[in-house]
Design an enzyme around this catalytic site. Structure first.
Site, mmCIF file in Angstrom:
data_model
loop_
_atom_site.group_PDB
_atom_site.id
_atom_site.type_symbol
_atom_site.label_atom_id
_atom_site.label_comp_id
_atom_site.label_asym_id
_atom_site.label_seq_id
_atom_site.Cartn_x
_atom_site.Cartn_y
_atom_site.Cartn_z
ATOM 1 N N GLU A 227 -2.648 16.178 -5.999
ATOM 2 C CA GLU A 227 -3.256 17.448 -5.565
ATOM 3 C C GLU A 227 -3.401 17.545 -4.055
ATOM 4 O O GLU A 227 -3.969 18.514 -3.547
ATOM 5 C CB GLU A 227 -4.641 17.630 -6.209
ATOM 6 C CG GLU A 227 -4.664 17.622 -7.717
ATOM 7 C CD GLU A 227 -3.760 18.695 -8.300
ATOM 8 O OE1 GLU A 227 -3.805 19.833 -7.808
ATOM 9 O OE2 GLU A 227 -2.986 18.356 -9.222
ATOM 10 N N ASP A 255 -2.393 4.282 2.776
ATOM 11 C CA ASP A 255 -2.201 3.569 4.052
ATOM 12 C C ASP A 255 -1.197 4.321 4.926
ATOM 13 O O ASP A 255 -1.372 4.438 6.146
ATOM 14 C CB ASP A 255 -1.704 2.144 3.792
ATOM 15 C CG ASP A 255 -2.576 1.409 2.789
ATOM 16 O OD1 ASP A 255 -3.784 1.699 2.748
ATOM 17 O OD2 ASP A 255 -2.045 0.576 2.037
HETATM 18 O O1 TA6 Z 1 -3.364 0.395 -0.438
HETATM 19 C C1 TA6 Z 1 -2.526 -0.463 -1.133
HETATM 20 C C2 TA6 Z 1 -2.934 -1.880 -0.921
HETATM 21 O O2 TA6 Z 1 -2.944 -2.084 0.441
HETATM 22 C C3 TA6 Z 1 -2.032 -2.865 -1.585
HETATM 23 O O3 TA6 Z 1 -0.974 -3.071 -0.759
HETATM 24 C C4 TA6 Z 1 -2.932 -4.053 -1.848
HETATM 25 O O4 TA6 Z 1 -2.730 -5.040 -0.947
HETATM 26 C C5 TA6 Z 1 -4.311 -3.441 -1.916
HETATM 27 O O5 TA6 Z 1 -4.212 -2.122 -1.382
HETATM 28 C C6 TA6 Z 1 -5.413 -4.144 -1.258
HETATM 29 O O6 TA6 Z 1 -6.595 -3.367 -1.231
HETATM 30 P P1 TA6 Z 1 -7.935 -3.929 -0.673
HETATM 31 O O7 TA6 Z 1 -8.859 -2.760 -0.582
HETATM 32 O O8 TA6 Z 1 -8.390 -4.970 -1.643
HETATM 33 O O9 TA6 Z 1 -7.674 -4.512 0.661
#
Ligand code: TA6
Length: 313
Positions: A227, A255
């Protein structure tokens, strides 16, 4: 003039993506394809910033053991300055299982190494030095074991007093406490803000964004998956709409969004251009098989397919 953007991945990871014909609980499944890349939110942001064409990017955090060496090597191979503090133990694996029947993702995230006070002090020293020559410091992701949930608030103040802008992309207590230090950007997801709202309707997301801006955070984005997003930038509210996508892997889209926004923010682009660049980066990430990765051809095409409108109440 400062050009460096520093991303901070305190809980750096190796992101492993397993492509499976179908996920069937309680059975033996053989992976058709496995991809491994340095990850954790901060490293994903750094990699996408490089891919978007931002030259000077550094990634900081903790790295431990064999996994830590893989992470640091991978970061350096990507042309990012690796500013990691080596700690005992083993950096975590973050596993993402993609079910080919519907391209759904199922993640298993390890907790990460235990960090002690001595290594935390080293990290703070490194960050002080980096923030002193950075235009922007971006803190992303969960905290490894042993660190206090108020840490982001301390680090935000440290980076801010060294003259850098600060973004925070975290969740739970580290986000709530981090917000007290007034980062200039936050990106809570819908689930995150729902408990703060009387009900879950879109107008209430607008109320949430408005309330967060009133706390002194000028850029607030709530991403809504397919969305799009609702954003509050410098007092105005925007609706971000994205095209329907044949997503391959949605892990890391948030990210990529942060990286796209930061790219425009440090260049002082308008709110609409920052949001367009961010949303196109998030969407382009969904088209790549690797988490926290995009192809510029996808990004360029998607830029023309994002709709940004000012919210009319
Ligand atoms: O956003 C995706 C991600 O970065 C994955 O690549 C994985 O590593 C995860 O999130 C980690 O999240 P966190 O909040 O535990 O650092």
């Amino acid at each position: 003039m400062r050009e460096l953007i520093t991303t901070v991945a305190l809980n750096a990871a190796i992101d492993k993506t397993y492509y499976l014909d179908e996920i069937c609980k309680g059975t033996v499944m053989r992976a058709e394809k496995v991809l491994a890349a340095a990850g954790g939110k901060g490293i994903n942001v750094a990699r996408v910033l490089k891919q978007l064409g931002h030259e000077k990017v550094a990634a900081a955090g903790f790295a431990a053991g064999h996994n830590g060496r893989f992470i640091v090597d991978h970061v350096m191979d990507t042309g990012i300055d690796a500013e990691f503090i080596t700690v005992p133990g083993e950096s975590r694996l973050c596993l993402n299982f993609i079910d080919r029947t519907d391209n759904s993702t199922t993640e298993v995230l390890e907790p990460g190494p235990q960090i002690d006070g001595e290594h935390l002090d080293l990290l703070k020293e490194r960050l002080q030095e980096l923030a002193g020559r950075s235009k922007l410091v971006i803190f992303s992701g969960s905290l490894p074991q042993g660190l206090d949930s108020g840490l982001y608030a301390d680090l935000i103040r440290l980076a801010d007093s060294a003259g850098a802008g600060v973004f925070l992309d975290a969740s739970g207590a580290p986000l709530e406490q981090g917000m007290e230090a007034k980062p200039s950007f936050i990106k809570p997801n819908e689930d995150e803000v729902r408990p703060w709202l009387p009900d879950g309707e879109a107008p209430d997301l607008v109320k949430a964004v408005t309330a967060l801006m009133a706390k002194g955070i000028p850029n607030v984005v709530i991403t809504l998956g397919a969305e799009g997003a609702v954003a509050g930038i410098a007092g105005k509210i925007y609706r971000v709409q994205i095209p329907a996508l044949q997503a391959v892997n949605t892990v890391g889209c948030g990210d990529a969004f942060v990286a796209g926004f930061a790219y425009g923010h440090v260049r002082r682009w308008s709110a609409q251009d920052c949001l367009r660049h961010a949303a196109a980066a998030g969407c382009a990430n969904a088209l790549s098989p690797i988490a926290g990765d995009l192809r510029m051809a996808d990004h360029r095409q998607l830029l023309g397919e994002i709709r940004i409108s000012e919210w009319q109440s």
